[in-house]
Design an enzyme around this catalytic site. Structure first.
Site, short mmCIF file in Angstrom:
data_model
loop_
_atom_site.label_atom_id
_atom_site.label_comp_id
_atom_site.label_asym_id
_atom_site.label_seq_id
_atom_site.Cartn_x
_atom_site.Cartn_y
_atom_site.Cartn_z
N GLN A 45 -0.83 10.92 -8.42
CA GLN A 45 -0.02 9.71 -8.42
C GLN A 45 1.18 9.87 -9.34
OE1 GLN A 45 -2.80 6.03 -8.08
NE2 GLN A 45 -3.94 7.53 -9.27
N GLU B 62 1.64 -3.22 -2.23
CA GLU B 62 2.60 -2.12 -2.27
C GLU B 62 3.98 -2.52 -1.77
OE1 GLU B 62 0.08 2.00 -1.80
OE2 GLU B 62 0.70 0.93 -0.01
N ASP C 261 -9.31 11.93 -2.88
CA ASP C 261 -8.42 10.84 -3.24
C ASP C 261 -8.45 10.64 -4.75
OD1 ASP C 261 -7.28 10.05 -0.85
OD2 ASP C 261 -8.86 8.63 -0.36
N MET C 262 -7.34 10.12 -5.28
CA MET C 262 -7.29 9.79 -6.70
C MET C 262 -7.40 8.28 -6.85
SD MET C 262 -7.22 11.43 -9.55
CE MET C 262 -6.46 13.02 -9.24
N HIS D 60 6.53 6.34 2.62
CA HIS D 60 7.20 5.73 3.76
C HIS D 60 8.66 5.42 3.44
CE1 HIS D 60 2.92 4.57 3.86
NE2 HIS D 60 3.01 4.89 5.13
N GLY E 249 1.25 5.77 -6.13
CA GLY E 249 0.16 5.17 -6.89
C GLY E 249 0.01 3.71 -6.52
N ALA E 250 -1.25 3.25 -6.40
CA ALA E 250 -1.49 1.89 -5.90
C ALA E 250 -2.45 1.10 -6.79
CB ALA E 250 -2.04 1.96 -4.48
N ARG F 89 -1.42 16.27 -2.32
CA ARG F 89 -0.79 15.08 -1.74
C ARG F 89 -0.16 14.26 -2.88
NH1 ARG F 89 -5.12 11.28 0.05
NH2 ARG F 89 -5.33 12.56 1.92
N ARG G 194 -4.51 -3.63 -1.71
CA ARG G 194 -3.53 -2.69 -2.29
C ARG G 194 -2.37 -2.45 -1.34
NH1 ARG G 194 -8.34 -0.35 -4.28
NH2 ARG G 194 -8.40 1.24 -2.66
#
Length: 315
Positions: free
Chosen positions: A170, A299, A141-142, A234, A195-196, A191, A295
């Site tokens: 991201q 979003e 994960d980033m 999404h 970005g969150a 992936r 987060r």
């Protein structure tokens, strides 16, 4: 307008204590979190598997402050992989790992003589070895922009043994197109997410329209690359664009996938599967859910509205 305040709250200890103690919070959290235990996670994976959905599992936690906590997170991933294997669900599963959860945030000291990055790198190698040894995969994960270089350096190290270890990038970060050029070679897995994190304007696009445009530009680069593309969105527009770009670049379903979050647009996940698309659900679980949960509220306005309605209405 509420995104940055909500992201700021995700790091506030006092607010965290209040939210996690609220009696009704647990009912809302269940929408976005598979549960707190290994059993909860495996049960959720079984249901998703039966619906034709692949999974990426995240044992929740970040910014671990001591070596014991980092080691406990590693052990949780090893236990998870064992649990999936016993249940016959390990094939095609992947684990998603935040480096700050496995030691990346540790300062130089007795717990980390060479610094947290070295601890996280070794722990990532341990998890990758366990995952690939059981027939699963791993993706890094980033986190926020300050972690990107360490994450990519760790990726390079882990890929020496497991060349298709994935990484999240991201689109909101201004540097991402350059990173994608180096990350999308043969055999790679990337992936792409919007970005969150609450990033400064000089390193990231911060307006929603700008982020959307940046995502499409990065998606074009991803689909044009030679690796396996993982489209984390999404957004109906992005989903449609991804399908068209995959066709333009002659990508069959086996060379790319949609990735969506647990509890968000579940009907759309199943609709895409029915169309022959490959869909992977990001499944978070564990007790340290507050940062992830906040987060998700930040979003999408619909997520925050759902939370507020549930708190006020008691449902």
């Amino acid at each position: 307008m509420l995104r940055r305040p909500m992201l700021a709250l995700s790091t506030r200890t006092g607010v965290r204590d209040a939210v996690t103690a609220a009696p009704l919070t647990g009912r809302v959290v269940e929408r976005f979190i598979a549960g707190e235990t290994l059993h909860d996670a495996v049960t959720a994976v079984g249901r998703l598997h039966d619906a034709g959905l692949a999974v990426s599992l995240d044992h929740l936690g970040e910014n671990t402050v001591d070596r014991a906590g980092a080691d406990a997170t590693v052990q949780a991933y090893l236990d998870l992989l064992d649990g999936l294997a016993v249940a016959g669900l390990v094939g095609d599963a992947e684990v998603s790992v935040k480096l700050s959860a496995v030691g990346g945030s540790l300062p130089v000291g007795p717990d980390a003589p060479s610094g947290g990055a070295a601890v996280a790198r070794e722990n990532a190698r341990r998890i990758a070895a366990a995952a690939y040894g059981r027939g699963a995969r791993m993706t890094l994960d980033m986190e926020d922009h300050r972690t990107v270089d360490d994450t990519l350096e760790t990726l390079a190290v882990v890929r020496r043994d497991h060349p298709d270890v994935g990484v999240a990038v991201q689109a909101m970060l201004r540097r991402t197109p350059g990173d994608l050029a180096a990350l999308t070679g043969p055999g790679s897995r990337v992936r792409l997410v919007k970005g969150a994190y609450d990033e400064p304007d000089d390193v990231a696009f911060t307006e929603r329209a700008e982020v959307d445009l940046a995502y499409v530009r990065c998606l074009q680069l991803l689909m044009a690359g030679r690796g396996y593309s993982m489209v984390g969105s999404h957004d109906p527009r992005i989903i449609d664009i991804a399908g068209r770009l995959a066709a333009d670049h002659h990508r069959p379903p086996a060379r790319w996938e949609h990735q969506m979050l647990f509890g968000i647009r579940a009907d759309e996940q199943r609709r895409l599967v029915a169309q022959g698309r490959r869909v992977r659900v990001y499944v978070p679980y564990g007790t340290d859910w507050y940062g992830y949960f906040m987060r998700r509220l930040a979003e999408r306005p619909a997520n925050l509205a759902f939370f507020l309605r549930s708190m006020v209405g008691g449902r």
